[in-house]
Enzyme design. Structure first.
Site, PDB file in Angstrom:
ATOM      1  N   ASP A  29      -2.706  20.459 -57.530  1.00 11.59           N
ATOM      2  CA  ASP A  29      -2.387  19.040 -58.094  1.00 11.59           C
ATOM      3  C   ASP A  29      -3.207  18.689 -59.507  1.00 11.59           C
ATOM      4  O   ASP A  29      -4.329  19.395 -59.393  1.00 11.59           O
ATOM      5  CB  ASP A  29      -2.792  18.190 -57.094  1.00 11.59           C
ATOM      6  CG  ASP A  29      -2.416  16.578 -57.263  1.00 11.59           C
ATOM      7  OD1 ASP A  29      -1.509  16.434 -56.708  1.00 11.59           O
ATOM      8  OD2 ASP A  29      -2.880  16.236 -58.473  1.00 11.59           O
ATOM      9  N   ILE A  30      -2.587  18.237 -60.318  1.00 11.46           N
ATOM     10  CA  ILE A  30      -3.091  18.044 -61.768  1.00 11.46           C
ATOM     11  C   ILE A  30      -4.412  17.176 -61.695  1.00 11.46           C
ATOM     12  O   ILE A  30      -5.126  17.123 -62.465  1.00 11.46           O
ATOM     13  CB  ILE A  30      -1.943  17.652 -62.652  1.00 11.46           C
ATOM     14  CG1 ILE A  30      -2.320  18.023 -64.300  1.00 11.46           C
ATOM     15  CG2 ILE A  30      -1.591  16.017 -62.601  1.00 11.46           C
ATOM     16  CD1 ILE A  30      -1.351  18.023 -65.243  1.00 11.46           C
TER      17      ILE A  30
ATOM     18  N   ASN B  19       3.933  11.251 -48.828  1.00  7.06           N
ATOM     19  CA  ASN B  19       4.124   9.740 -49.120  1.00  7.06           C
ATOM     20  C   ASN B  19       5.761   9.580 -49.085  1.00  7.06           C
ATOM     21  O   ASN B  19       6.497  10.307 -50.012  1.00  7.06           O
ATOM     22  CB  ASN B  19       3.378   9.144 -50.191  1.00  7.06           C
ATOM     23  CG  ASN B  19       2.006   9.282 -50.105  1.00  7.06           C
ATOM     24  OD1 ASN B  19       1.439   9.142 -49.072  1.00  7.06           O
ATOM     25  ND2 ASN B  19       1.301   9.959 -51.350  1.00  7.06           N
TER      26      ASN B  19
ATOM     27  N   GLU C 246       4.839   8.459 -55.556  1.00  4.91           N
ATOM     28  CA  GLU C 246       4.928   8.168 -57.168  1.00  4.91           C
ATOM     29  C   GLU C 246       6.110   9.222 -57.700  1.00  4.91           C
ATOM     30  O   GLU C 246       6.950   8.778 -58.689  1.00  4.91           O
ATOM     31  CB  GLU C 246       3.519   8.415 -58.014  1.00  4.91           C
ATOM     32  CG  GLU C 246       2.811   7.482 -57.763  1.00  4.91           C
ATOM     33  CD  GLU C 246       1.407   7.712 -58.220  1.00  4.91           C
ATOM     34  OE1 GLU C 246       1.219   8.788 -58.963  1.00  4.91           O
ATOM     35  OE2 GLU C 246       0.802   7.117 -57.920  1.00  4.91           O
TER      36      GLU C 246
ATOM     37  N   HIS D 268       7.370  16.213 -51.502  1.00  5.57           N
ATOM     38  CA  HIS D 268       6.114  16.953 -51.653  1.00  5.57           C
ATOM     39  C   HIS D 268       4.941  16.742 -50.680  1.00  5.57           C
ATOM     40  O   HIS D 268       4.740  15.650 -50.206  1.00  5.57           O
ATOM     41  CB  HIS D 268       5.241  17.056 -53.138  1.00  5.57           C
ATOM     42  CG  HIS D 268       5.078  15.569 -53.433  1.00  5.57           C
ATOM     43  ND1 HIS D 268       6.210  14.604 -53.824  1.00  5.57           N
ATOM     44  CD2 HIS D 268       4.015  14.770 -53.533  1.00  5.57           C
ATOM     45  CE1 HIS D 268       5.646  13.334 -54.190  1.00  5.57           C
ATOM     46  NE2 HIS D 268       4.340  13.287 -53.762  1.00  5.57           N
TER      47      HIS D 268
ATOM     48  N   HIS E 149       1.017  16.845 -49.777  1.00  6.33           N
ATOM     49  CA  HIS E 149      -0.319  17.063 -50.083  1.00  6.33           C
ATOM     50  C   HIS E 149      -1.053  18.006 -49.488  1.00  6.33           C
ATOM     51  O   HIS E 149      -1.035  17.633 -48.080  1.00  6.33           O
ATOM     52  CB  HIS E 149      -0.977  15.810 -50.666  1.00  6.33           C
ATOM     53  CG  HIS E 149      -0.507  14.785 -51.434  1.00  6.33           C
ATOM     54  ND1 HIS E 149      -0.751  14.696 -53.024  1.00  6.33           N
ATOM     55  CD2 HIS E 149       0.653  14.297 -51.236  1.00  6.33           C
ATOM     56  CE1 HIS E 149      -0.007  13.837 -53.495  1.00  6.33           C
ATOM     57  NE2 HIS E 149       0.880  13.359 -52.736  1.00  6.33           N
TER      58      HIS E 149
HETATM   59  P1  AMP Z   1       2.598  11.050 -54.800  1.00  2.33           P
HETATM   60  O1  AMP Z   1       1.857   9.730 -55.175  1.00  2.33           O
HETATM   61  O2  AMP Z   1       2.615  11.182 -53.344  1.00  2.33           O
HETATM   62  O3  AMP Z   1       4.003  11.007 -55.216  1.00  2.33           O
HETATM   63  O4  AMP Z   1       1.978  12.098 -55.610  1.00  2.33           O
HETATM   64  C1  AMP Z   1       2.032  12.520 -56.799  1.00  2.33           C
HETATM   65  C2  AMP Z   1       1.159  13.757 -57.271  1.00  2.33           C
HETATM   66  O5  AMP Z   1       1.533  14.573 -58.093  1.00  2.33           O
HETATM   67  C3  AMP Z   1      -0.345  13.161 -57.601  1.00  2.33           C
HETATM   68  O6  AMP Z   1      -1.324  13.530 -56.784  1.00  2.33           O
HETATM   69  C4  AMP Z   1      -0.396  13.416 -58.857  1.00  2.33           C
HETATM   70  O7  AMP Z   1      -1.503  14.062 -59.493  1.00  2.33           O
HETATM   71  C5  AMP Z   1       0.562  14.927 -58.900  1.00  2.33           C
HETATM   72  N1  AMP Z   1       0.828  15.432 -60.356  1.00  2.33           N
HETATM   73  C6  AMP Z   1       1.618  14.615 -61.185  1.00  2.33           C
HETATM   74  N2  AMP Z   1       2.093  15.517 -62.225  1.00  2.33           N
HETATM   75  C7  AMP Z   1       1.662  16.703 -61.742  1.00  2.33           C
HETATM   76  C8  AMP Z   1       1.837  18.167 -62.552  1.00  2.33           C
HETATM   77  N3  AMP Z   1       2.446  18.255 -63.680  1.00  2.33           N
HETATM   78  N4  AMP Z   1       1.352  19.018 -61.863  1.00  2.33           N
HETATM   79  C9  AMP Z   1       0.693  18.959 -60.639  1.00  2.33           C
HETATM   80  N5  AMP Z   1       0.598  17.782 -59.996  1.00  2.33           N
HETATM   81  C10 AMP Z   1       1.055  16.591 -60.575  1.00  2.33           C
END
Ligand code: AMP
Length: 121
Positions: free
Chosen positions: A33-34, A94, A102, A107, A109
């Protein structure tokens, strides 16, 4: 949520933006995760265009479903956070607005490397 083909994970799958890859096979990609919320914070995604877990379970093939499930365990092994041999982790996904999703591409986590804490704030 509808599937937006320009979501950030779709762009990672098309290699339009980079990721810190952990694992990949025919059906699954995993990367860090970024914006890690714990010492270890990995993302595991199917390569197919599924918006969330409900969409995936309704439309994915059995092969895709098995591959995603097994990939979670494989990634945990690679990161040394397995429940059996290491100290364990939390896997969560989520879904939509109330779930706090988001990115509209399914995905999981994987959080670990330390005690993850309360399940829900
Ligand atoms: P969610 O709120 O469950 O949709 O989680 C989205 C996740 O994507 C968050 O933890 C972000 O930090 C992660 N994220 C967003 N952009 C990137 C990226 N370019 N590379 C890796 N993780 C990302």
């Amino acid at each position: 949520m509808i599937y937006d083909k320009n979501n950030i994970f779709a762009k990672i799958l098309r290699k339009e933006i980079p990721c810190k890859k952990i694992f990949e096979n025919e059906h699954v990609l995993s990367f860090h995760d970024i914006n890690p919320q714990k010492k270890i914070h990995a993302i595991v995604i199917p390569k197919g265009k599924y918006v969330d877990l409900d969409d995936f379970n309704q439309r994915a093939t059995d092969k895709e479903i098995v591959a995603l499930s097994k990939a979670i365990t494989e990634v945990a092994k690679i990161l040394s956070i397995s429940a059996g041999t290491d100290k364990g982790y939390r896997a969560l996904t989520n879904l939509n607005e109330h779930g706090g999703q988001e990115v509209p591409h399914l995905h999981f986590h994987l959080f670990g490397g330390e005690i993850v804490g309360k399940m829900v704030e």
